[in-house]
Design a protein around this motif. Sequence first.
Motif, PDB file in Angstrom:
ATOM      1  N   GLY A  57       0.692  -1.093  -0.102  1.00  0.00           N
ATOM      2  CA  GLY A  57       0.107  -0.140   0.115  1.00  0.00           C
ATOM      3  C   GLY A  57       0.946   1.310  -0.027  1.00  0.00           C
ATOM      4  O   GLY A  57       1.535   1.391  -0.936  1.00  0.00           O
ATOM      5  N   LYS A  58       0.706   2.039   1.170  1.00  0.00           N
ATOM      6  CA  LYS A  58       1.660   3.272   1.217  1.00  0.00           C
ATOM      7  C   LYS A  58       3.264   2.934   1.278  1.00  0.00           C
ATOM      8  O   LYS A  58       4.106   3.872   1.288  1.00  0.00           O
ATOM      9  N   ARG A  59       3.376   1.632   1.854  1.00  0.00           N
ATOM     10  CA  ARG A  59       4.705   1.267   2.102  1.00  0.00           C
ATOM     11  C   ARG A  59       5.533   0.363   0.936  1.00  0.00           C
ATOM     12  O   ARG A  59       4.852  -0.696   0.740  1.00  0.00           O
ATOM     13  N   LYS A  60       6.508   0.812   0.297  1.00  0.00           N
ATOM     14  CA  LYS A  60       7.317   0.050  -0.860  1.00  0.00           C
ATOM     15  C   LYS A  60       8.604  -0.248  -0.203  1.00  0.00           C
ATOM     16  O   LYS A  60       9.138   0.329   0.579  1.00  0.00           O
ATOM     17  N   MET A  61       9.132  -1.320  -0.635  1.00  0.00           N
ATOM     18  CA  MET A  61      10.053  -1.991  -0.272  1.00  0.00           C
ATOM     19  C   MET A  61      10.943  -2.728  -1.467  1.00  0.00           C
ATOM     20  O   MET A  61      10.244  -3.613  -2.153  1.00  0.00           O
ATOM     21  N   GLU A  62      12.492  -2.592  -1.313  1.00  0.00           N
ATOM     22  CA  GLU A  62      13.042  -3.441  -2.370  1.00  0.00           C
ATOM     23  C   GLU A  62      14.198  -4.264  -1.604  1.00  0.00           C
ATOM     24  O   GLU A  62      14.663  -3.653  -0.747  1.00  0.00           O
ATOM     25  N   LEU A  63      14.176  -5.467  -1.808  1.00  0.00           N
ATOM     26  CA  LEU A  63      14.905  -6.280  -1.052  1.00  0.00           C
ATOM     27  C   LEU A  63      16.218  -6.800  -2.427  1.00  0.00           C
ATOM     28  O   LEU A  63      15.651  -7.103  -3.448  1.00  0.00           O
ATOM     29  N   ILE A  64      17.290  -7.270  -1.969  1.00  0.00           N
ATOM     30  CA  ILE A  64      18.260  -7.681  -2.811  1.00  0.00           C
ATOM     31  C   ILE A  64      18.435  -9.220  -2.349  1.00  0.00           C
ATOM     32  O   ILE A  64      19.030  -9.172  -0.955  1.00  0.00           O
ATOM     33  N   GLU A  65      18.073 -10.061  -2.859  1.00  0.00           N
ATOM     34  CA  GLU A  65      18.635 -11.601  -2.645  1.00  0.00           C
ATOM     35  C   GLU A  65      19.805 -11.928  -2.892  1.00  0.00           C
ATOM     36  O   GLU A  65      20.041 -11.833  -4.202  1.00  0.00           O
ATOM     37  N   THR A  66      20.726 -12.437  -2.346  1.00  0.00           N
ATOM     38  CA  THR A  66      21.865 -13.426  -2.579  1.00  0.00           C
ATOM     39  C   THR A  66      21.853 -14.571  -1.976  1.00  0.00           C
ATOM     40  O   THR A  66      21.884 -14.765  -1.024  1.00  0.00           O
ATOM     41  N   ILE A  67      22.005 -15.664  -2.869  1.00  0.00           N
ATOM     42  CA  ILE A  67      21.973 -17.299  -2.534  1.00  0.00           C
ATOM     43  C   ILE A  67      23.098 -17.389  -1.962  1.00  0.00           C
ATOM     44  O   ILE A  67      24.416 -17.372  -2.730  1.00  0.00           O
ATOM     45  N   THR A  68      23.361 -18.073  -0.659  1.00  0.00           N
ATOM     46  CA  THR A  68      24.612 -18.123  -0.163  1.00  0.00           C
ATOM     47  C   THR A  68      24.797 -19.883  -0.138  1.00  0.00           C
ATOM     48  O   THR A  68      25.945 -20.231   0.261  1.00  0.00           O
ATOM     49  N   LYS A  69      23.710 -20.694  -0.345  1.00  0.00           N
ATOM     50  CA  LYS A  69      23.791 -21.975  -0.343  1.00  0.00           C
ATOM     51  C   LYS A  69      22.478 -22.496  -1.101  1.00  0.00           C
ATOM     52  O   LYS A  69      21.329 -22.146  -0.809  1.00  0.00           O
ATOM     53  N   GLN A  70      22.723 -23.361  -2.109  1.00  0.00           N
ATOM     54  CA  GLN A  70      21.516 -23.959  -2.563  1.00  0.00           C
ATOM     55  C   GLN A  70      21.863 -25.309  -2.776  1.00  0.00           C
ATOM     56  O   GLN A  70      22.694 -25.686  -3.459  1.00  0.00           O
ATOM     57  N   ASN A  71      21.298 -26.422  -1.884  1.00  0.00           N
ATOM     58  CA  ASN A  71      21.762 -27.613  -1.884  1.00  0.00           C
ATOM     59  C   ASN A  71      20.243 -28.378  -1.733  1.00  0.00           C
ATOM     60  O   ASN A  71      19.739 -29.027  -0.741  1.00  0.00           O
ATOM     61  N   PHE A  72      19.227 -28.055  -2.905  1.00  0.00           N
ATOM     62  CA  PHE A  72      18.236 -28.718  -2.777  1.00  0.00           C
ATOM     63  C   PHE A  72      18.149 -30.239  -2.791  1.00  0.00           C
ATOM     64  O   PHE A  72      18.966 -30.578  -3.548  1.00  0.00           O
ATOM     65  N   PRO A  73      17.273 -30.906  -2.261  1.00  0.00           N
ATOM     66  CA  PRO A  73      16.072 -30.693  -1.526  1.00  0.00           C
ATOM     67  C   PRO A  73      16.283 -30.402  -0.143  1.00  0.00           C
ATOM     68  O   PRO A  73      15.264 -30.264   0.880  1.00  0.00           O
ATOM     69  N   ASN A  74      17.450 -30.380   0.351  1.00  0.00           N
ATOM     70  CA  ASN A  74      17.561 -30.288   1.775  1.00  0.00           C
ATOM     71  C   ASN A  74      17.949 -28.819   2.376  1.00  0.00           C
ATOM     72  O   ASN A  74      17.591 -28.476   3.619  1.00  0.00           O
ATOM     73  N   GLU A  75      18.369 -27.772   1.723  1.00  0.00           N
ATOM     74  CA  GLU A  75      18.796 -26.728   2.060  1.00  0.00           C
ATOM     75  C   GLU A  75      18.838 -25.515   1.028  1.00  0.00           C
ATOM     76  O   GLU A  75      18.937 -25.883  -0.080  1.00  0.00           O
ATOM     77  N   PHE A  76      18.502 -24.366   1.594  1.00  0.00           N
ATOM     78  CA  PHE A  76      18.309 -23.202   0.698  1.00  0.00           C
ATOM     79  C   PHE A  76      18.656 -21.853   1.738  1.00  0.00           C
ATOM     80  O   PHE A  76      17.979 -21.664   2.656  1.00  0.00           O
TER      81      PHE A  76
END
Length: 151
Positions: A57-76
């Motif tokens: 609504g009145k509040r907008k937000m921008e996030l930057i995601e940086t993947i630090t570990k991707q070990n699907f199916p067990n971890e993200f």
Amino acid sequence: MKYTTEIIIEKPLEEVIKKMDSVDNMKHWQEGLASTEHISGTPGEFGAKMKLNYDFGKRKMELIETITKQNFPNEFHATYTTKGVRNIQQNYFEQIADNQTKWICKNEFEPTNFMMNAMLFLMPSAFKKQTKKYMTNFKNFVENGTSVYNA
């Protein structure tokens, strides 16, 4: 501030991860997500960066995601950075029965300015509540196909 949140999803691990590992699905469980934009790296892989734009609504937000570990199916694991705070998040997934998956989400919030430091100190429950809400939304999306998109 550090905390851990857990939820049981009544679906097999493989199905949970298939839904989790999709940028297109994020809008169905992350309320307020307006858009995503790939910045760098191979999408979904270690080191990849993505911009997430939220509209509350009145509040907008921008996030930057940086993947630090991707070990699907067990971890993200990923780090989310926005004005005033950095969230270090570790997600663990474990099949606990044929049709049940446990999702454990560990969060650490590090303030980068005085205002956010005060908010983390005065309102820690707001951050925990938001995490639980997104996890519950994801559970409902996986189990029932319920979407928060344009709700």
